[in-house]
Design a protein around this motif. Structure first.
Motif, PDB file in Angstrom:
ATOM      1  N   VAL A  94      24.374 -14.622 -14.224  1.00  0.00           N
ATOM      2  CA  VAL A  94      23.714 -15.035 -15.450  1.00  0.00           C
ATOM      3  C   VAL A  94      24.667 -15.795 -16.360  1.00  0.00           C
ATOM      4  O   VAL A  94      24.254 -16.368 -17.346  1.00  0.00           O
TER       5      VAL A  94
ATOM      6  N   CYS B 166      19.850  -4.667 -13.578  1.00  0.00           N
ATOM      7  CA  CYS B 166      19.781  -6.087 -13.239  1.00  0.00           C
ATOM      8  C   CYS B 166      18.440  -6.620 -13.731  1.00  0.00           C
ATOM      9  O   CYS B 166      17.397  -6.009 -13.495  1.00  0.00           O
ATOM     10  N   ASP B 167      18.463  -7.755 -14.398  1.00  0.00           N
ATOM     11  CA  ASP B 167      17.230  -8.309 -14.962  1.00  0.00           C
ATOM     12  C   ASP B 167      16.379  -9.048 -13.942  1.00  0.00           C
ATOM     13  O   ASP B 167      15.248  -9.401 -14.231  1.00  0.00           O
ATOM     14  N   ARG B 168      16.872  -9.283 -12.747  1.00  0.00           N
ATOM     15  CA  ARG B 168      16.074  -9.956 -11.715  1.00  0.00           C
ATOM     16  C   ARG B 168      15.528  -8.984 -10.690  1.00  0.00           C
ATOM     17  O   ARG B 168      14.363  -9.021 -10.359  1.00  0.00           O
ATOM     18  N   ARG B 169      16.368  -8.133 -10.132  1.00  0.00           N
ATOM     19  CA  ARG B 169      15.946  -7.217  -9.068  1.00  0.00           C
ATOM     20  C   ARG B 169      15.626  -5.817  -9.559  1.00  0.00           C
ATOM     21  O   ARG B 169      14.998  -5.048  -8.854  1.00  0.00           O
TER      22      ARG B 169
ATOM     23  N   SER C 248      23.216  -9.347 -14.117  1.00  0.00           N
ATOM     24  CA  SER C 248      22.858  -9.677 -12.726  1.00  0.00           C
ATOM     25  C   SER C 248      23.705  -8.816 -11.807  1.00  0.00           C
ATOM     26  O   SER C 248      24.892  -8.593 -12.056  1.00  0.00           O
TER      27      SER C 248
ATOM     28  N   CYS D  42      22.488 -11.161  -6.850  1.00  0.00           N
ATOM     29  CA  CYS D  42      21.745 -12.185  -7.586  1.00  0.00           C
ATOM     30  C   CYS D  42      22.676 -13.296  -8.046  1.00  0.00           C
ATOM     31  O   CYS D  42      23.869 -13.097  -8.181  1.00  0.00           O
TER      32      CYS D  42
ATOM     33  N   VAL E 290      21.877  -9.412 -20.901  1.00  0.00           N
ATOM     34  CA  VAL E 290      21.203  -9.612 -19.620  1.00  0.00           C
ATOM     35  C   VAL E 290      22.258  -9.462 -18.529  1.00  0.00           C
ATOM     36  O   VAL E 290      23.399  -9.906 -18.691  1.00  0.00           O
TER      37      VAL E 290
END
Length: 65
Positions: free
Chosen positions: A64, A12-15, A57, A61, A55
């Motif tokens: 994306v 995951c690109d956020r978390r 998610s 999240c 990318v």
């Protein structure tokens, strides 16, 4: 960090949560059923119009896509 389409682990690109890429011909369909969402990296300029990195998610999240 975008995930290369051949990487064995999707992140995951956020978390930063990770999941193993499912084997077989189904591709990432099992991950979509679990809530993972991915799309081609918008910052990549791929050759022949096919992105090499994506990318992602995780289910917790915002998507994306």
């Amino acid at each position: 960090m975008p995930t290369h389409y051949k990487d064995p682990v999707i992140a995951c690109d956020r978390r930063g949560a990770t999941v193993d890429r499912p084997p077989g011909r189904e591709g990432t369909r099992p991950l979509h059923e679990l809530g993972w969402r991915g799309r081609g990296n918008p910052h990549e300029r791929p050759l022949r119009f096919a992105p090499h990195t994506f990318v992602w998610s995780c289910p917790g999240c915002p998507p994306v896509i």
